[in-house]
Design a protein around this motif. Structure first.
Motif, PDB file in Angstrom:
ATOM      1  N   TYR A 165      -2.847   7.330   3.091  1.00  0.00           N
ATOM      2  CA  TYR A 165      -1.891   5.853   1.717  1.00  0.00           C
ATOM      3  C   TYR A 165      -2.754   5.945   0.198  1.00  0.00           C
ATOM      4  N   GLY A 166      -4.140   7.307   0.854  1.00  0.00           N
ATOM      5  CA  GLY A 166      -5.398   6.210  -0.389  1.00  0.00           C
ATOM      6  C   GLY A 166      -5.670   5.046  -0.564  1.00  0.00           C
ATOM      7  N   ILE A 167      -6.091   4.686   0.856  1.00  0.00           N
ATOM      8  CA  ILE A 167      -6.527   3.445   0.194  1.00  0.00           C
ATOM      9  C   ILE A 167      -7.969   2.779   0.575  1.00  0.00           C
ATOM     10  N   ARG A 168      -8.780   2.637   0.213  1.00  0.00           N
ATOM     11  CA  ARG A 168      -9.943   2.109   0.226  1.00  0.00           C
ATOM     12  C   ARG A 168     -10.379   0.687   0.773  1.00  0.00           C
ATOM     13  N   PHE A 169     -11.093   0.579   1.984  1.00  0.00           N
ATOM     14  CA  PHE A 169     -11.059  -0.197   2.311  1.00  0.00           C
ATOM     15  C   PHE A 169     -12.631  -1.637   2.156  1.00  0.00           C
ATOM     16  N   ILE A 170     -12.562  -2.215   2.277  1.00  0.00           N
ATOM     17  CA  ILE A 170     -14.335  -3.204   2.227  1.00  0.00           C
ATOM     18  C   ILE A 170     -14.151  -4.774   2.761  1.00  0.00           C
ATOM     19  N   ALA A 171     -14.854  -4.273   3.778  1.00  0.00           N
ATOM     20  CA  ALA A 171     -15.601  -5.565   3.981  1.00  0.00           C
ATOM     21  C   ALA A 171     -17.023  -6.477   3.937  1.00  0.00           C
ATOM     22  N   ILE A 172     -17.338  -7.484   2.622  1.00  0.00           N
ATOM     23  CA  ILE A 172     -18.101  -7.177   2.294  1.00  0.00           C
ATOM     24  C   ILE A 172     -19.546  -7.548   2.924  1.00  0.00           C
ATOM     25  N   SER A 173     -19.168  -8.603   3.769  1.00  0.00           N
ATOM     26  CA  SER A 173     -20.205  -9.074   4.500  1.00  0.00           C
ATOM     27  C   SER A 173     -20.791  -8.113   5.831  1.00  0.00           C
TER      28      SER A 173
ATOM     29  N   ALA B  65       0.230  -1.183  -0.423  1.00  0.00           N
ATOM     30  CA  ALA B  65      -0.375  -0.239  -0.130  1.00  0.00           C
ATOM     31  C   ALA B  65       0.368   0.911  -0.039  1.00  0.00           C
ATOM     32  N   LYS B  66       2.484   1.420   1.076  1.00  0.00           N
ATOM     33  CA  LYS B  66       2.678   2.316   1.053  1.00  0.00           C
ATOM     34  C   LYS B  66       3.339   2.883  -1.032  1.00  0.00           C
ATOM     35  N   ASP B  67       3.919   1.377  -1.451  1.00  0.00           N
ATOM     36  CA  ASP B  67       4.674   1.068  -2.403  1.00  0.00           C
ATOM     37  C   ASP B  67       3.986   1.975  -3.661  1.00  0.00           C
ATOM     38  N   GLY B  68       2.282   1.881  -3.209  1.00  0.00           N
ATOM     39  CA  GLY B  68       1.098   2.602  -4.101  1.00  0.00           C
ATOM     40  C   GLY B  68       1.076   0.829  -5.433  1.00  0.00           C
ATOM     41  N   LYS B  69       1.169  -0.064  -4.656  1.00  0.00           N
ATOM     42  CA  LYS B  69       1.258  -1.310  -5.780  1.00  0.00           C
ATOM     43  C   LYS B  69      -0.099  -1.575  -6.005  1.00  0.00           C
ATOM     44  N   ILE B  70      -1.090  -1.303  -4.832  1.00  0.00           N
ATOM     45  CA  ILE B  70      -2.617  -1.566  -4.666  1.00  0.00           C
ATOM     46  C   ILE B  70      -3.365   0.341  -4.314  1.00  0.00           C
ATOM     47  N   ASP B  71      -4.398   0.064  -4.333  1.00  0.00           N
ATOM     48  CA  ASP B  71      -4.937   1.094  -3.763  1.00  0.00           C
ATOM     49  C   ASP B  71      -6.895   0.332  -2.701  1.00  0.00           C
TER      50      ASP B  71
END
Length: 529
Positions: free
Chosen positions: A107-115, A73-79
């Protein structure tokens, strides 16, 4: 699906703990993967990587996959991070909240917990408002599970059921319900040999070197799995002194099962702590012994003795090594070969290290001190076979002479402590009465009672220790028999051996050789007296 819900570079996080495995297929890694991939595909996500922690507790955030997830996440590989539900990411409500509210947004990360319908891209949703409560509930679940597991373990310990996955070297898993340890004869022979070598005066270092030189696999290399097959664990095959020392101190070998030796600080802090000896679960005669109690006690006496014998250049431990003490400075005598005949000479370590300004040499030859000790032992043992009565009288006389003063002191202290215990009971009762009458505020009463109870607990422990010590002192018959047994064992000794010295002698003080014709002061202090 709205534009807002479109996923981009997505990381899938999956976790399964040992406790979650009992929940069945619904929480399995494969089931989580199916749910997450389906959601990502339906919402246009490009899956960059999967981050899997299999067998890790949700209360522990030192998980390798979580660390890698944060690095990417810090390296920008995922958002975007996708999890099945909040509990899969963690069961520590403070740290889960810290990640979702502070770290991921940084870090501009979107977090999703589906259930749980959690999506940090929709901060105003009802699910996001409920997230703190969900996190608290998830942690409560972890705490409750931890209590249940501890209760089950304690019940198994009390029943004598073996709960560890590994068995001490020399044993393997039994097939009964309690998984009782059974002897593995191949390794048990090495255990018996280690104890025999220690009885002969060999140090743990010497024993480890001998076993390594002979190519005998150490416990790690030899380890037998629960299915009875040899382990494929990799590691150096050599024996270490610590491994030998641990075997020489392990009560498992006399049939005693000790469990609950360590514990965790809490269900959230997984730091391992040693459990006090009086709180461990001990069950005697739990399985067949490899070592007899007699051998065990003799080895423990050697381990706890003053002697730490060293080997010479010929890899030999001198019979009296570590037992000779300077009568003036109290340091041990150091052995060294010298002279034309290369005879072994013992000299004061202070003199050897610092010179004559601090102590004199106290030198004594190997042959002289051996002959003195051997002669003294023979004179003491001469009539043992035909006159045990005289030997017993000598033992009792010396025991009483040396121990009477300590006994009187212990008895006096015991009377004082029992008197104080009665006073503390009266003080506690008085404090409660004064509180009931309204003469003493509740806060002061509580403070006084806590102080008195604390002192009472300490006093009761001291009383128990003194009573135990006095009781052991009263059991003189067993000590007499042990003394006679040791004397008989070496009654016909032809030469001084290391084993003999360790069994009979506590230490020997060596005085300086006098300038005149007066006798040299050499005092031998025997064990049990």
């Amino acid at each position: 699906m709205s534009k807002k819900l479109q996923l981009n570079r997505t990381g899938l996080y999956l976790r399964l703990s040992r406790d979650d495995e009992k929940a069945g297929e619904s929480l399995s890694i494969e089931n989580q993967r199916i749910i997450l991939r389906k959601f990502a595909d339906e919402n246009g996500g490009m899956i960059v990587n999967e981050y899997i922690d299999d067998g890790f507790s949700g209360t522990d955030f030192e998980r390798p996959a979580v660390k890698q997830l944060l690095e990417d996440a810090k390296d920008g590989k995922i958002d975007t991070i996708l999890v099945k539900d909040l509990s899969r990411f963690g069961r520590n409500y403070i740290q889960v909240g810290q990640y979702i509210d502070y770290i991921f947004p940084a870090y501009g990360i979107r977090f999703i917990a589906i259930s749980d319908n959690i999506d940090t891209a929709e901060r105003g949703s009802t699910s996001m408002d409920m997230m703190p409560i969900m996190n608290v509930f998830n942690e409560w679940h972890a705490a409750n599970t931890s209590k249940k597991i501890r209760a089950v373990l304690e019940a198994k310990w009390q029943a004598g059921k073996y709960t560890n996955w590994t068995y001490p070297y020399g044993y393997k898993a039994g097939t009964d319900e309690n998984r009782t340890a059974v002897i593995d004869e191949i390794a048990a022979k090495i255990v018996r040999r280690i104890y025999d070598m220690r009885l002969q005066g060999n140090s743990a270092r010497t024993i480890a070197r001998v076993l390594s030189d002979e190519g005998i696999p150490n416990p790690t290399s030899y380890y037998i799995r629960l299915d009875g097959k040899m382990s494929d664990r990799q590691g150096p095959p050599y024996w270490s002194p610590k491994t030998v020392s641990d075997i020489l101190k392990n009560q498992t070998y006399i049939g005693t099962l000790t469990q609950h030796r360590t514990t965790r600080f809490s269900y959230k802090n997984h730091k391992v702590l040693n459990v006090p000896q009086n709180e461990q679960i001990v069950k005697e005669n739990a399985h067949e012994a490899i070592i007899s109690k007699d051998v065990w006690e003799k080895v423990q006496a050697i381990n706890n003795g003053n002697s730490r014998g060293r080997t010479d250049k010929e890899n030999r431990v001198h019979p009296l090594s570590g037992l000779l003490v300077c009568a003036d400075c109290g340091k041990k005598l150091k052995g060294k070969s010298g002279g034309r005949d290369k005879s072994f000479i013992f000299s004061c370590r202070t003199y050897v290290d610092l010179g004559k300004k601090y102590c004199t040499s106290h030198s004594v030859s190997e042959k002289l001190i051996e002959s003195i000790v051997l002669q003294d032992i023979r004179s003491m043992l001469g009539n043992v076979d035909i006159d045990e009565k005289k030997a017993k009288e000598y033992f009792l006389h010396e025991k009483i002479r040396c121990g009477e003063q300590n006994r009187l002191s212990d008895e006096k202290q015991l009377r004082t402590l029992k008197g104080r215990l009665l006073e503390l009971d009266k003080l506690i009762q008085s404090a409660f009465e004064e509180k009931v009458l309204g003469n003493l505020p509740e806060s002061i009463c509580k403070s006084l009672c806590e102080k008195y109870h604390l002192e009472k607990d300490g006093t009761e422990k001291q009383i128990a220790e003194l009573e135990k010590r006095l009781s052991e002192a009263d059991n003189i018959d067993a000590e007499v028999e042990e003394y006679i047994t040791r004397l008989k064992c070496y009654a016909k000794c032809e030469e001084l051996t290391r084993e003999m010295c360790l069994q009979l002698i506590e230490f020997i003080t060596v005085g300086e050789k006098p300038q005149d014709d007066s006798p040299r002061q050499i005092h031998i202090y025997y064990k049990l007296i």
